[in-house]
Write an enzyme that holds these catalytic residues in place. Structure first.
Site, short mmCIF file in Angstrom:
data_model
loop_
_atom_site.label_atom_id
_atom_site.label_comp_id
_atom_site.label_asym_id
_atom_site.label_seq_id
_atom_site.Cartn_x
_atom_site.Cartn_y
_atom_site.Cartn_z
N LYS A 20 -3.23 -1.73 15.75
CA LYS A 20 -2.70 -0.90 16.83
C LYS A 20 -3.72 -0.76 17.94
O LYS A 20 -4.91 -0.86 17.72
CB LYS A 20 -2.44 0.51 16.28
CG LYS A 20 -1.18 0.61 15.52
CD LYS A 20 -0.72 2.07 15.51
CE LYS A 20 0.60 2.17 14.80
NZ LYS A 20 0.42 1.96 13.36
N GLU B 275 0.83 -1.21 0.00
CA GLU B 275 0.00 0.00 0.00
C GLU B 275 0.87 1.26 0.00
O GLU B 275 2.06 1.22 0.34
CB GLU B 275 -0.95 0.02 1.20
CG GLU B 275 -0.25 0.08 2.55
CD GLU B 275 -1.16 0.63 3.65
OE1 GLU B 275 -1.58 1.80 3.55
OE2 GLU B 275 -1.43 -0.11 4.61
N SER C 98 -13.23 1.48 10.21
CA SER C 98 -12.52 1.63 8.95
C SER C 98 -13.17 0.84 7.83
O SER C 98 -13.64 -0.28 8.03
CB SER C 98 -11.08 1.13 9.11
OG SER C 98 -10.43 1.14 7.86
N ALA C 99 -13.17 1.45 6.63
CA ALA C 99 -13.67 0.76 5.44
C ALA C 99 -12.82 -0.47 5.10
O ALA C 99 -13.23 -1.31 4.30
CB ALA C 99 -13.70 1.74 4.25
N ASP D 180 -16.97 5.11 14.05
CA ASP D 180 -15.75 5.16 13.24
C ASP D 180 -15.21 3.74 13.10
O ASP D 180 -14.51 3.22 13.97
CB ASP D 180 -14.71 6.09 13.89
CG ASP D 180 -13.52 6.34 12.97
OD1 ASP D 180 -13.39 5.62 11.95
OD2 ASP D 180 -12.73 7.25 13.25
N LYS E 299 -5.35 10.80 1.13
CA LYS E 299 -5.53 9.44 1.64
C LYS E 299 -6.84 8.93 1.03
O LYS E 299 -7.89 9.53 1.23
CB LYS E 299 -5.61 9.49 3.17
CG LYS E 299 -5.91 8.15 3.81
CD LYS E 299 -5.91 8.29 5.34
CE LYS E 299 -6.64 7.13 5.98
NZ LYS E 299 -6.87 7.35 7.41
N VAL F 88 -5.53 0.25 3.06
CA VAL F 88 -5.71 -1.20 2.93
C VAL F 88 -6.91 -1.48 2.01
O VAL F 88 -6.84 -2.32 1.10
CB VAL F 88 -5.89 -1.86 4.32
CG1 VAL F 88 -6.38 -3.30 4.19
CG2 VAL F 88 -4.58 -1.80 5.10
N1 PSU Z 1 -2.70 1.54 10.68
C1 PSU Z 1 -1.36 1.63 10.80
N2 PSU Z 1 -0.67 2.28 9.85
C2 PSU Z 1 -1.27 2.83 8.75
C3 PSU Z 1 -2.69 2.71 8.63
C4 PSU Z 1 -3.35 2.05 9.61
O1 PSU Z 1 -0.81 1.13 11.78
O2 PSU Z 1 -0.60 3.43 7.91
C5 PSU Z 1 -3.37 3.24 7.42
C6 PSU Z 1 -3.69 2.10 6.44
O3 PSU Z 1 -3.56 2.58 5.12
C7 PSU Z 1 -5.12 1.77 6.74
C8 PSU Z 1 -5.67 3.16 7.03
O4 PSU Z 1 -5.81 1.15 5.68
O5 PSU Z 1 -4.63 3.80 7.78
C9 PSU Z 1 -6.96 3.12 7.80
O6 PSU Z 1 -7.51 4.40 7.85
P1 PSU Z 1 -9.04 4.61 8.24
O7 PSU Z 1 -9.12 4.13 9.68
O8 PSU Z 1 -9.29 6.07 8.07
O9 PSU Z 1 -9.84 3.73 7.33
MN MN Z 2 -12.30 6.03 10.09
#
Ligand code: PSU
Ligand code: MN
Length: 309
Positions: free
Chosen positions: A164, A30, A145-146, A143, A91, A111
């Site tokens: 994390k 990615e 993630s997609a 919230d 992003k 991802v």
């Molecule tokens: N978690 C990490 N490092 C990252 C990300 C998540 O430890 O770089 C990034 C990845 O690209 C993941 C995205 O897909 O953040 C998730 O963001 P969101 O929660 O806004 O979907």
């Molecule tokens: Mn989010």
């Protein structure tokens, strides 16, 4: 979608195109981890090294991104640098994709979008650092993630070092169960927590070898059980960080985000930058090493998967 239509939107690097044509193992990477997850210029060295780790094990790396509205499967050195510098690089998750493409913008793939582009290109294995998931307090903020929805629907395997502690790992795993996503441990019973080898939550199956993982993926996709798989590969012991220490750091980063009113897609990059700052760069070193480790595991799995075909 037919190939002709796809090629109106996508550029496949020659090395990747050749590997696809010959059924050779390929590992997708990615670009959000570069543009929004690690500082420049340290990320340049990282981006090159992670590709090399994959080559060393006999697979072809393909870093994915969207550049000037074109989907890219495999980047040139110059394109890699663009993603690392991260200037005017958005992003891009699933909802952002059509807007960025139609407006010929440049975006780093999360991802979710890396899975989408990998699947369109015909790449089945993807290595990253950590996935997105259900955020702490997600039961109120919604919230989520997609990335999790993508794992439910798109036939790509994601090799990660877990999630994390900025996330609610228990709820993230519950969500994946509801969506029918197999969560495997790479020689572990415990789903890893990114900087730390254990989260305290179990995996569905402890896969001892890359060949075990490949067999499970083949059975899933042969039977039309659409969707992804998640492989939790713990950070190597020598780079693992102390669980209690990291919990305290993450609590502080989250308090800072709260105070600054950061929300939505900006929260993950904000927390990542703060964690690097609070650990004096130690977390960055761990982050890089766990990603290399995932690239190696993914390359081995891709090789085994190619052997099964
Ligand atoms: N978690 C990490 N490092 C990252 C990300 C998540 O430890 O770089 C990034 C990845 O690209 C993941 C995205 O897909 O953040 C998730 O963001 P969101 O929660 O806004 O979907
Ligand atoms: Mn989010």
């Amino acid at each position: 979608m037919n190939k002709e239509m796809l090629m109106q939107y996508m550029d496949i690097a020659p090395e990747v195109a050749q590997a696809l044509a010959q059924g050779k193992p390929i590992v997708a990477l990615e670009s959000t981890i570069l543009s929004h997850g690690m500082p420049y210029p340290e990320n340049v060295d990282f981006a090159k090294k992670i590709e090399q780790e994959i080559r060393d094990l006999g697979a072809v790396p393909a870093t994915l991104a969207i550049i000037d509205g074109r989907l890219k499967a495999g980047l040139t050195e110059e394109e890699l640098l663009t993603m690392c510098k991260g200037e005017n690089v958005r992003k891009v998750s699933r909802r952002d994709m059509p807007i960025v493409i139609a407006n010929k913008l440049t975006g780093a793939t999360t991802v979710a979008t890396t899975m989408i582009i990998a699947s369109l290109a015909g790449i089945r294995v993807f290595a990253t650092g950590g996935i997105g998931g259900v955020h702490r307090g997600g039961e109120d903020s919604m919230d989520i993630s997609a990335d999790l929805q993508e794992l439910a629907h798109t036939n790509v395997m994601v090799v990660c070092a877990g999630a994390k502690m900025i996330l609610d790992i228990g709820r993230t795993l519950e969500y994946l169960e509801t969506m029918g996503v197999p969560v495997l441990g790479m020689d572990t019973d415990d789903f890893p927590a990114f900087y730390c080898r254990k989260s305290g939550f179990g995996v569905d199956y402890n896969a001892k070898t890359a060949a075990d993982v490949a067999k499970i993926a083949k059975a899933k996709w042969d039977l039309g059980l659409d969707g992804g798989m998640l492989i939790g590969n713990p950070v190597p012991q020598e780079y693992a960080m102390d669980f209690d220490e990291m919990s305290a750091v993450i609590d502080r980063a989250m308090a800072a985000a709260d105070a600054a009113g950061v929300k939505g897609k900006n929260i993950t990059p904000f927390l990542l930058a703060h964690i690097v700052e609070l650990t004096g760069g130690d977390s960055l070193k761990t982050n890089m090493q766990l990603a290399f480790n995932n690239a190696r595991a993914a390359a081995k799995i891709a090789v085994e998967l190619a052997n099964l075909d």
